[in-house]
Scaffold this motif. Structure first.
Motif, PDB file in Angstrom:
ATOM      1  N   LYS A 141       0.819  -1.204   0.000  1.00 62.26           N
ATOM      2  CA  LYS A 141       0.000   0.000   0.000  1.00 62.26           C
ATOM      3  C   LYS A 141       0.855   1.257   0.000  1.00 62.26           C
ATOM      4  CE  LYS A 141      -4.078  -2.119   2.119  1.00 62.26           C
ATOM      5  NZ  LYS A 141      -4.995  -2.156   3.274  1.00 62.26           N
ATOM      6  N   GLY A 142       0.476   2.187  -0.871  1.00 61.96           N
ATOM      7  CA  GLY A 142       1.187   3.452  -0.961  1.00 61.96           C
ATOM      8  C   GLY A 142       2.461   3.401  -1.778  1.00 61.96           C
ATOM      9  N   LYS A 143       2.737   2.262  -2.396  1.00 62.22           N
ATOM     10  CA  LYS A 143       3.956   2.128  -3.185  1.00 62.22           C
ATOM     11  C   LYS A 143       3.698   2.462  -4.656  1.00 62.22           C
ATOM     12  CE  LYS A 143       5.985   0.706   0.534  1.00 62.22           C
ATOM     13  NZ  LYS A 143       6.884   1.613   1.285  1.00 62.22           N
ATOM     14  N   ASN A 144       4.761   2.697  -5.377  1.00 63.93           N
ATOM     15  CA  ASN A 144       4.686   3.075  -6.794  1.00 63.93           C
ATOM     16  C   ASN A 144       4.463   1.834  -7.655  1.00 63.93           C
ATOM     17  OD1 ASN A 144       4.934   4.526  -9.222  1.00 63.93           O
ATOM     18  ND2 ASN A 144       7.170   4.288  -9.235  1.00 63.93           N
ATOM     19  N   LEU A 145       3.288   1.212  -7.510  1.00 64.61           N
ATOM     20  CA  LEU A 145       3.032  -0.071  -8.160  1.00 64.61           C
ATOM     21  C   LEU A 145       2.936   0.026  -9.676  1.00 64.61           C
ATOM     22  CD1 LEU A 145       0.484  -1.671  -5.660  1.00 64.61           C
ATOM     23  CD2 LEU A 145       2.980  -1.791  -5.692  1.00 64.61           C
ATOM     24  N   SER A 146       2.689   1.216 -10.196  1.00 62.76           N
ATOM     25  CA  SER A 146       2.618   1.364 -11.662  1.00 62.76           C
ATOM     26  C   SER A 146       3.961   1.030 -12.301  1.00 62.76           C
ATOM     27  CB  SER A 146       2.206   2.788 -12.030  1.00 62.76           C
ATOM     28  OG  SER A 146       3.170   3.733 -11.594  1.00 62.76           O
ATOM     29  N   ALA A 147       5.032   1.083 -11.506  1.00 68.61           N
ATOM     30  CA  ALA A 147       6.368   0.782 -12.036  1.00 68.61           C
ATOM     31  C   ALA A 147       6.454  -0.646 -12.568  1.00 68.61           C
ATOM     32  CB  ALA A 147       7.420   1.003 -10.944  1.00 68.61           C
ATOM     33  N   PHE A 148       5.709  -1.573 -11.957  1.00 74.85           N
ATOM     34  CA  PHE A 148       5.748  -2.962 -12.394  1.00 74.85           C
ATOM     35  C   PHE A 148       5.232  -3.125 -13.817  1.00 74.85           C
ATOM     36  CE2 PHE A 148       5.957  -3.513  -7.814  1.00 74.85           C
ATOM     37  CZ  PHE A 148       6.783  -4.606  -7.657  1.00 74.85           C
ATOM     38  N   PHE A 149       4.427  -2.209 -14.272  1.00 74.97           N
ATOM     39  CA  PHE A 149       3.807  -2.328 -15.593  1.00 74.97           C
ATOM     40  C   PHE A 149       4.512  -1.484 -16.652  1.00 74.97           C
ATOM     41  CE2 PHE A 149       0.770  -3.395 -12.347  1.00 74.97           C
ATOM     42  CZ  PHE A 149       0.251  -4.594 -12.811  1.00 74.97           C
ATOM     43  N   LYS A 150       5.669  -0.942 -16.305  1.00 75.08           N
ATOM     44  CA  LYS A 150       6.453  -0.173 -17.272  1.00 75.08           C
ATOM     45  C   LYS A 150       7.582  -1.009 -17.867  1.00 75.08           C
ATOM     46  CE  LYS A 150       5.173   4.226 -15.225  1.00 75.08           C
ATOM     47  NZ  LYS A 150       5.571   5.465 -14.544  1.00 75.08           N
ATOM     48  N   ASP A 151       7.705  -2.232 -17.402  1.00 69.72           N
ATOM     49  CA  ASP A 151       8.663  -3.183 -17.971  1.00 69.72           C
ATOM     50  C   ASP A 151       7.950  -3.903 -19.107  1.00 69.72           C
ATOM     51  OD1 ASP A 151      10.801  -4.841 -18.449  1.00 69.72           O
ATOM     52  OD2 ASP A 151      10.454  -6.137 -16.727  1.00 69.72           O
ATOM     53  N   ASN A 152       7.756  -3.194 -20.220  1.00 70.67           N
ATOM     54  CA  ASN A 152       6.959  -3.732 -21.319  1.00 70.67           C
ATOM     55  C   ASN A 152       7.703  -4.825 -22.084  1.00 70.67           C
ATOM     56  OD1 ASN A 152       8.518  -1.267 -22.002  1.00 70.67           O
ATOM     57  ND2 ASN A 152       7.934  -1.771 -24.101  1.00 70.67           N
ATOM     58  N   ILE A 153       6.932  -5.641 -22.791  1.00 73.39           N
ATOM     59  CA  ILE A 153       7.482  -6.777 -23.522  1.00 73.39           C
ATOM     60  C   ILE A 153       7.994  -6.323 -24.885  1.00 73.39           C
ATOM     61  CG2 ILE A 153       6.963  -9.027 -24.544  1.00 73.39           C
ATOM     62  CD1 ILE A 153       4.780  -9.344 -22.418  1.00 73.39           C
ATOM     63  N   ALA A 154       9.244  -6.652 -25.169  1.00 72.76           N
ATOM     64  CA  ALA A 154       9.857  -6.277 -26.439  1.00 72.76           C
ATOM     65  C   ALA A 154       9.586  -7.337 -27.502  1.00 72.76           C
ATOM     66  CB  ALA A 154      11.364  -6.111 -26.253  1.00 72.76           C
ATOM     67  N   LYS A 155       9.880  -6.997 -28.733  1.00 69.91           N
ATOM     68  CA  LYS A 155       9.776  -7.967 -29.819  1.00 69.91           C
ATOM     69  C   LYS A 155      10.728  -9.109 -29.525  1.00 69.91           C
ATOM     70  CE  LYS A 155      10.353  -8.522 -34.816  1.00 69.91           C
ATOM     71  NZ  LYS A 155      10.731  -7.854 -36.089  1.00 69.91           N
ATOM     72  N   SER A 156      10.240 -10.323 -29.682  1.00 71.67           N
ATOM     73  CA  SER A 156      11.031 -11.492 -29.327  1.00 71.67           C
ATOM     74  C   SER A 156      12.201 -11.678 -30.291  1.00 71.67           C
ATOM     75  CB  SER A 156      10.153 -12.748 -29.351  1.00 71.67           C
ATOM     76  OG  SER A 156      10.913 -13.903 -29.075  1.00 71.67           O
ATOM     77  N   ILE A 157      13.356 -12.044 -29.731  1.00 74.95           N
ATOM     78  CA  ILE A 157      14.492 -12.398 -30.582  1.00 74.95           C
ATOM     79  C   ILE A 157      14.250 -13.807 -31.123  1.00 74.95           C
ATOM     80  CG2 ILE A 157      16.084 -10.968 -29.261  1.00 74.95           C
ATOM     81  CD1 ILE A 157      17.137 -13.603 -28.004  1.00 74.95           C
ATOM     82  N   PRO A 158      14.883 -14.175 -32.258  1.00 74.15           N
ATOM     83  CA  PRO A 158      14.723 -15.539 -32.785  1.00 74.15           C
ATOM     84  C   PRO A 158      15.212 -16.558 -31.761  1.00 74.15           C
ATOM     85  CG  PRO A 158      15.708 -14.108 -34.444  1.00 74.15           C
ATOM     86  CD  PRO A 158      15.715 -13.341 -33.151  1.00 74.15           C
TER      87      PRO A 158
END
Length: 434
Positions: A370-387
């Protein structure tokens, strides 16, 4: 398992989110997949037992998953086999047992494929009208990259996004501003220098990380193995830049490699910043001992601020030999429903779906968040996958243990470490190909 007098309260208190989930779905009428997910009516269903093999993340949740499924699908019984000594997936197959449903970590994907235990889920996605657009951005494309034919071989069930944890007490002690969202690794390095200090005989360290985890994140989107030649590709200028950046932290005076990053942050509380696997269930004990913490978004490389991380998510799959594929997929669809994902999110599990309502529920069931910057967890977005290749695991481990670890400790310079890492990786690949 005995049910306590107040199962929901007990489940939350003891950090068992799926037990809490099972109770909640029971109390709320079963929850389950929304109508548009094509869930088959449960009336007049024939009893069926599904053999469920679980490895990695789901092993500790096996009993809770069984109860969860029982509450939603009374006609379905899960017979769970947990990965362990004598009960590996190979042991299970050699015993003549055919799993109906498998839960596995991403690191074992190629083993599952080589054992022919993954089948294309596309027909079931269509049959049960599973909306793939519900999944977080990047999930579908990444999953399809695991197949040469673009098949949907696995269904990830939660994300493994990372953040930068920081100890507010240390920053306050030295009068240094807290980290912030949107930082680069280079900026974190400068910040780490300011809090790598000795005070009253105690050495405070600026920043440490879990090496294998940061390798798996692969934020620069670099290949580990050439899919055509099946040779290692870790000895080049791009990987050199990556390693120089990530090893530079341990060249900061006072921030040399010492101790485990997790222990230094949670137990010793002498580490100002760290990243690696999330340890949300272990935070309450650390807070009781005085830890004042928060998080910001996982830093990125300068000039690549819009880049993301490679997805590293546990998944479900259905073996082609299963005689109960429909029921197995119904279980998967249920576990990925918004209702289930919401309750999981409340307990600190990062949802695989992108529903704003589900995302906003993240961490709301845990007082320590509670009260933490939880939106930070959702800023680690998924990149295009390498082969991907079946030898990526060998390369990742080699890059970490032979390359990064030796540079971090000053045993080898970057050029030597990368050259030797590539040589050793290629030797292991050749051995695997014999």
């Amino acid at each position: 398992m005995k049910i306590r007098t107040n199962p929901v309260k007990a489940a939350v208190a003891y950090g068992t989110p799926l037990l809490f989930l099972a109770m909640c779905t029971s109390a709320c009428g079963g929850g389950g997949a929304p109508a548009d997910q094509g869930a088959v009516p449960q009336t007049q269903q024939q009893p069926v037992t599904l053999t469920f093999f679980t490895e990695g993340n789901s092993v500790v949740l096996a009993e809770q998953i069984e109860q969860l499924v029982k509450e939603k699908f009374p006609h379905i019984t899960l017979k769970t086999i947990k990965h362990g000594k004598g009960t590996t997936i190979e042991d299970t197959l050699n015993a003549g047992i055919t799993p109906d449903l498998i839960s596995y970590s991403l690191g074992g994907l190629w083993k599952v494929k080589e054992l022919q235990l993954a089948s294309d889920l596309t027909p079931f996605l269509q049959k049960y009208k599973f909306d793939q657009n519900r999944l977080a951005n990047g999930v579908v494309d990444t999953v399809k990259s695991y197949s040469d034919k673009g098949e949907f071989l696995v269904m990830p069930f939660e994300l493994n996004n990372n953040v930068l944890f920081y100890n507010k007490n240390i920053f306050n002690k030295f009068g240094v501003p807290f980290p912030k969202d949107g930082m680069t690794w280079e900026e974190v390095n400068e910040l780490a220098k300011k809090v790598s200090r000795t005070d009253n005989g105690v050495q405070y360290k600026g920043f440490q990380y879990n090496g294998l985890n940061i390798v798996y994140k692969n934020q620069m989107g670099l290949t580990f193995v050439d899919p055509k030649t099946m040779k290692s590709t870790v000895n080049n200028d791009q990987w050199k830049k990556w390693m120089e950046t990530m090893s530079s932290f341990y060249r900061i005076s006072g921030n040399e490699v010492s101790g485990d990053e997790k222990d230094n942050f949670l137990k010793n509380q002498t580490l100002a910043m760290r990243t690696g696997p999330n340890f949300l269930t272990e935070l309450p004990a650390a807070v009781e001992k005085g830890l004042d913490w928060d998080v910001v978004a996982l830093p990125k490389f300068a000039g690549m601020e819009s880049a993301g991380s490679q997805m590293n998510a546990p998944y479900y799959t259905i073996p082609p030999t299963s005689n109960n594929k429909d029921q197995s997929f119904q279980v998967i669809a249920f576990l990925l429903s918004d209702e289930v994902q919401t309750v999981m999110a409340k307990q600190g599990r990062i949802p695989i779906v992108k529903s704003e309502q589900v995302v906003q529920a993240f961490g709301s069931g845990l007082d320590v968040l509670k009260g933490k910057n939880l939106s930070a967890f959702f800023k680690d977005n998924i990149a295009k996958s390498i082969p991907p290749t079946k030898f990526d695991g060998i390369a990742k481990e080699g890059l970490t243990s032979i390359g990064l670890a030796q540079v971090n400790t000053g045993v080898k310079d970057v050029n030597t470490a990368l050259r030797e890492a590539e040589e050793q990786i290629n030797i292991k690949i050749a051995e695997q190909n014999k």
